[in-house]
Write an enzyme that holds these catalytic residues in place. Sequence first.
Site, PDB file in Angstrom:
ATOM      1  N   VAL A   1       0.855  -1.186   0.000  1.00 31.60           N
ATOM      2  CA  VAL A   1       0.000   0.000   0.000  1.00 31.60           C
ATOM      3  C   VAL A   1       0.894   1.240   0.000  1.00 31.60           C
ATOM      4  CG1 VAL A   1      -1.779   1.265   1.241  1.00 31.60           C
ATOM      5  CG2 VAL A   1      -1.786  -1.241   1.263  1.00 31.60           C
ATOM      6  N   GLY A   2       0.654   2.133  -0.941  1.00 31.09           N
ATOM      7  CA  GLY A   2       1.464   3.341  -0.989  1.00 31.09           C
ATOM      8  C   GLY A   2       0.910   4.375  -1.948  1.00 31.09           C
TER       9      GLY A   2
ATOM     10  N   ARG B   1      -1.857  13.350   1.108  1.00 26.22           N
ATOM     11  CA  ARG B   1      -2.759  14.291   1.777  1.00 26.22           C
ATOM     12  C   ARG B   1      -3.809  14.850   0.817  1.00 26.22           C
ATOM     13  NH1 ARG B   1      -0.688  14.602   6.670  1.00 26.22           N
ATOM     14  NH2 ARG B   1       1.573  14.421   6.982  1.00 26.22           N
TER      15      ARG B   1
ATOM     16  N   LEU C   1      -5.201   7.664  -0.412  1.00 23.45           N
ATOM     17  CA  LEU C   1      -5.132   6.432   0.364  1.00 23.45           C
ATOM     18  C   LEU C   1      -6.501   6.040   0.895  1.00 23.45           C
ATOM     19  CD1 LEU C   1      -3.565   4.160   1.698  1.00 23.45           C
ATOM     20  CD2 LEU C   1      -2.995   5.716   3.575  1.00 23.45           C
TER      21      LEU C   1
ATOM     22  N   TYR D   1      -3.373   2.416  10.015  1.00 21.75           N
ATOM     23  CA  TYR D   1      -4.407   1.460   9.627  1.00 21.75           C
ATOM     24  C   TYR D   1      -5.564   1.327  10.602  1.00 21.75           C
ATOM     25  CZ  TYR D   1      -1.352   0.404   5.816  1.00 21.75           C
ATOM     26  OH  TYR D   1      -0.602   0.525   4.680  1.00 21.75           O
TER      27      TYR D   1
ATOM     28  N   PHE E   1       4.261 -10.972   4.846  1.00 20.87           N
ATOM     29  CA  PHE E   1       3.778 -10.772   3.479  1.00 20.87           C
ATOM     30  C   PHE E   1       3.701  -9.279   3.165  1.00 20.87           C
ATOM     31  CE2 PHE E   1       0.131 -10.967   6.283  1.00 20.87           C
ATOM     32  CZ  PHE E   1      -0.694  -9.961   5.864  1.00 20.87           C
TER      33      PHE E   1
END
Length: 368
Positions: free
Chosen positions: A41-42, A49, A53, A82, A368
Amino acid sequence: MDRNLFAVTAEGKPVGTAGAYSFELTLPGGSLAPASGITCVGVLPSHRRRGVLSAMMRHQLGELRDRGEFLSVLLASEALIYRRFGYGPATYTRRLTVPRHRALLAPPRAPGASGATTTGETGSVELLRRAECGAILEDVYDRYRRTQPGALSRPHSWWATGAGQPPISAAPRYVAVHRDADGVPDGYASYVHGEDHTLTVDETIATDDAVFTALARFLFGHDLISTVVFKHIAPDHPLRWQLTDFRAGEVGGDTDWLWVRLLDVPRALAARGWFTDGELVLEVDDPFLDERGRYLLTVRDGKGDCVPTDREPDLSLDVSDLGSLYLGGTAPSTLVRAGHIRAHRPGAIALADALFRTDRSPHCLHWF
């Protein structure tokens, strides 16, 4: 990765990504549930901002629901990120460092104790190189993960291609394989001998405590070693208690590992096993998906049933906190004391602790 999601600009330029693996997660009670392992995730620094995401994560959760999945898991690179997407830390791991000159295992004080028998009594240990035993490792790990709450499956393709970290990867490693009295492999330890005379154990997989003890005894028996480091030990693992000198085992690196996110509360709670009968009404807030539900959990004879209800709640909590409770690695009373869960009636906390308690602490080794 089995699936990948890209965020793109109006011109079609990729600026963000979120991937997912298809795993099986072992739940309390031994049932297996499909779980998407979120990874990679990136967002590009130029587009941070801007809600990229959040948009990706919201879209991804919707896709997982459309696939009929009720659980999602990840390893959080940053704990602050998260939780706001509904994930909560659910398993924990730590490092155990033992100076070899103090690594003496005490004889059992309880006759017939499962973890304190000698290697000769439980089978034998054979030293192999990683390149010689891939099929053995895959088989032993698969048998282990089916009985260990919190463990994830490792796809055959990973073992075949040497993906991930040791011992899945083909990186040079020594492997101590334990065999039972019939010669069947039932445990292994993957390790490397460093130049600083430290023996570092990637992971120790054992089908029971006696096998783990036999492997630990083998590792402690190496010459020309100053220190043995177990990189991943469950917080309640008995190895430290088996040392003659309790203080010889130095604990460090205590951290969260697997984070859990419930996508369908009734299905998730009905899927796991339970070890105490009772009824509990949970009011679950899911601010990221703008949802709130009230559910009646009824447990009888180890099976749970969960349905929407209008009854007054016993506990009010965030979906991320329910993820932390789900595998039994975090007690509800801990989160009540932390101010995360609100109890609405006397006795609700004790009942919740009893219901979410498991017969075996969850632990996850898979990266992972």
